[in-house]
Design an enzyme around this catalytic site. Sequence first.
Site, PDB file in Angstrom:
ATOM      1  N   GLY A   1       2.883  -2.904  -4.475  1.00  0.00           N
ATOM      2  CA  GLY A   1       2.248  -2.888  -5.827  1.00  0.00           C
ATOM      3  C   GLY A   1       2.379  -1.449  -6.483  1.00  0.00           C
ATOM      4  O   GLY A   1       3.144  -1.602  -7.170  1.00  0.00           O
ATOM      5  N   ARG A   2       1.595  -0.709  -6.187  1.00  0.00           N
ATOM      6  CA  ARG A   2       1.601   0.617  -6.802  1.00  0.00           C
ATOM      7  C   ARG A   2       3.092   1.176  -6.804  1.00  0.00           C
ATOM      8  O   ARG A   2       3.228   1.915  -7.951  1.00  0.00           O
ATOM      9  CB  ARG A   2       0.373   1.352  -5.959  1.00  0.00           C
ATOM     10  CG  ARG A   2       0.405   2.968  -6.515  1.00  0.00           C
ATOM     11  CD  ARG A   2      -0.538   3.608  -5.360  1.00  0.00           C
ATOM     12  NE  ARG A   2      -1.653   2.884  -4.789  1.00  0.00           N
ATOM     13  CZ  ARG A   2      -2.930   3.030  -5.474  1.00  0.00           C
ATOM     14  NH1 ARG A   2      -2.940   3.636  -6.605  1.00  0.00           N
ATOM     15  NH2 ARG A   2      -3.889   2.215  -4.906  1.00  0.00           N
TER      16      ARG A   2
ATOM     17  N   CYS B   1     -20.674   6.188 -22.684  1.00  0.00           N
ATOM     18  CA  CYS B   1     -21.982   6.637 -22.665  1.00  0.00           C
ATOM     19  C   CYS B   1     -22.347   6.872 -21.102  1.00  0.00           C
ATOM     20  O   CYS B   1     -23.424   6.262 -20.450  1.00  0.00           O
ATOM     21  CB  CYS B   1     -23.190   6.091 -23.268  1.00  0.00           C
ATOM     22  SG  CYS B   1     -24.783   7.022 -23.250  1.00  0.00           S
ATOM     23  N   GLU B   2     -21.479   7.568 -20.181  1.00  0.00           N
ATOM     24  CA  GLU B   2     -21.575   7.799 -18.759  1.00  0.00           C
ATOM     25  C   GLU B   2     -21.194   9.047 -18.605  1.00  0.00           C
ATOM     26  O   GLU B   2     -20.131   9.610 -18.895  1.00  0.00           O
ATOM     27  CB  GLU B   2     -20.668   6.527 -17.964  1.00  0.00           C
ATOM     28  CG  GLU B   2     -21.164   5.202 -18.288  1.00  0.00           C
ATOM     29  CD  GLU B   2     -22.471   4.863 -17.318  1.00  0.00           C
ATOM     30  OE1 GLU B   2     -22.956   5.657 -16.487  1.00  0.00           O
ATOM     31  OE2 GLU B   2     -22.819   3.462 -17.643  1.00  0.00           O
TER      32      GLU B   2
ATOM     33  N   GLY C   1       0.673  -1.236  -0.115  1.00  0.00           N
ATOM     34  CA  GLY C   1      -0.004  -0.046  -0.099  1.00  0.00           C
ATOM     35  C   GLY C   1       0.718   1.244   0.032  1.00  0.00           C
ATOM     36  O   GLY C   1       0.330   2.372   0.224  1.00  0.00           O
TER      37      GLY C   1
END
Length: 422
Positions: free
Chosen positions: A277-278, A344-345, A240
Amino acid sequence: MSGDGDGGASVRRLADWDADRLRALAEEYGTPLYVDDLARVRANHARLAAAFPDAEVLFAVKANAGAHVLRALRDAGAGAECASAGELARALDAGFDPADVHYTAVNPPAEDLDYAVSVAAAHPALTVTAGARDTIERLDERGFSGRFCLRVHPGVGAGHSESVSTGKDAKFGVPADEAVEVLADADSRGFDVVGVHAHAGSGIANDQLDEHARVVATLANVARATATDLDLEFVDVGGGFGVPYHEDEAPLDLDAVAERTRDALDGVDATLTIEPGRYLVADAGVLLTEVNTVKRVSESVIAGADTGMTTLVRPAMYGSYHPIRSLVADDRPTEEVSVVGPVCESTDVLGEARDLPAPERGDLLAVGNAGAYGVEMASQYNSRPRPAVVALDGGESGVARRRETLADVTHAEDTADTYQEP
């Protein structure tokens, strides 16, 4: 790439990427396009390993499961932390030694657990982590007797949003006050109990080190309480570790994180394991997209791009900020521009009110910090093919994942046994 692709700088900003090379890649491979710089991945790993010299480093595969990334980290000396059967299979396919792999699924489906147990039987060095009594029973029912780690719920969370503050979420892990009892139960079933694990959340920042330290201290207390009955090999404090998404945000003080971690583990005779990870891949990746529509409405300027939430969902899902850079000549006047996608959001927005050169059709934009949870979370919503991924390694580049076609979108239906057109 300019700057520190293979250097030791603690942060790589979007401005550090070489615009000419990015334009050349877009010209050669098309857009939308993910670009992963493997030299930067290795540099991030080297910096992390230097800050935690005695720790076991496991890459959290969910951040970027591309084979090119996995092989680069394998060669750099990292292990792999896998949250699903698919990630476990990809880690093994990438050549990770099973002794360097942890399977840490949450509420694993039966098929996943079957696969993990079969892998553990074939490769006894694999470590399997469970975070619920039910999972322990399910492992026992499958005849598991291998290396076992218990995930502990610390009741403390951190991260870039509540959505990823896993340490506070009861979904993850056995309550800390039950951990000693559950570890004893796993041991009585014949499991080889080797470790304990917890995770504060995703995207931990400098002002959240207290929360991280509390999670580590919780694990340390569990390890001390079991010291007379169990010989734990490791204490896994999760990952994290955050990266600066905003241009003016300071990088994570990794040395401070390491010091706070070691302090919280004082007196625990076990190897420290971390699961970044990130931190290893986020700033090693960019997403390239081309403007195809410019709309001026009242005081607003909207740049419609050929990529959106199906390619990079984090802004829509979490409200996450990603820097956006125009790769056109910088002699145009700037204005506040909202960059939106083709889905289309209304949530299909990559960035709102960004200070960018006045957009024109054909402009190339780069979206930064896209190496983590970018292509991994891409979808075929709106029946859109997923983008290509290109890997850079020094002066070389090549396709790591081909661009999907419309035929790929319908392949699972076209090859189904039923509901075919007569």
